[in-house]
Design a protein around this motif. Structure first.
Motif, short mmCIF file in Angstrom:
data_model
loop_
_atom_site.label_atom_id
_atom_site.label_comp_id
_atom_site.label_asym_id
_atom_site.label_seq_id
_atom_site.Cartn_x
_atom_site.Cartn_y
_atom_site.Cartn_z
N SER A 35 76.08 79.93 63.94
CA SER A 35 75.38 81.02 64.61
C SER A 35 76.15 82.34 64.61
CB SER A 35 75.04 80.61 66.04
OG SER A 35 76.21 80.23 66.73
N GLU A 74 69.19 81.87 77.99
CA GLU A 74 69.29 82.08 76.54
C GLU A 74 70.74 82.24 76.10
OE1 GLU A 74 66.88 85.50 75.87
OE2 GLU A 74 65.02 84.43 76.28
N ARG A 131 72.93 79.67 73.53
CA ARG A 131 73.65 80.12 72.33
C ARG A 131 75.14 79.81 72.44
NH1 ARG A 131 70.75 84.77 73.28
NH2 ARG A 131 72.65 85.87 73.87
#
Length: 102
Positions: A13, A40, A44
């Motif tokens: 990522s 969120e 991540r």
């Protein structure tokens, strides 16, 4: 020695820059402090930190909610409330240094 944001790790990522890198002799352990998050952001962060293969301790502020075991892959977690207890941090780092020295 303690260095701030001194290392970078590539994950699927993107890049991860742990907050601190601690070195004592040949032992190097990275520390990430998770003290603020949205759902969120946390999702991540969890995925990215789980991919880091270097020794990494994740310090998580419990005032923001409870995280289950394995929340950051196999990374050890040091829970804290508002401030990180220096004695707990040193004890956790000592255990990790012994594990990675073997």
């Amino acid at each position: 020695s303690v260095r701030r944001e001194a290392a970078a790790f590539r994950t699927r990522s993107g890049l991860v820059f742990p907050d601190f890198t601690l070195t004592d002799g040949e032992a190097t352990i990275h520390v990430e402090v998770v003290a603020f998050w949205t759902d969120e952001y946390l999702a991540r962060k969890r995925r990215a930190l789980a991919e880091v293969t270097a020794p990494l301790l994740v310090c998580v502020d419990t005032k923001l909610g409870r995280l289950e075991a394995g929340a950051f892959g196999d990374k050890p977690i040091l829970a804290f409330c508002k401030t990180i207890d220096a004695n707990e941090l040193v004890a956790k780092l000592d255990v990790m240094a012994r594990q990675f020295a073997q």
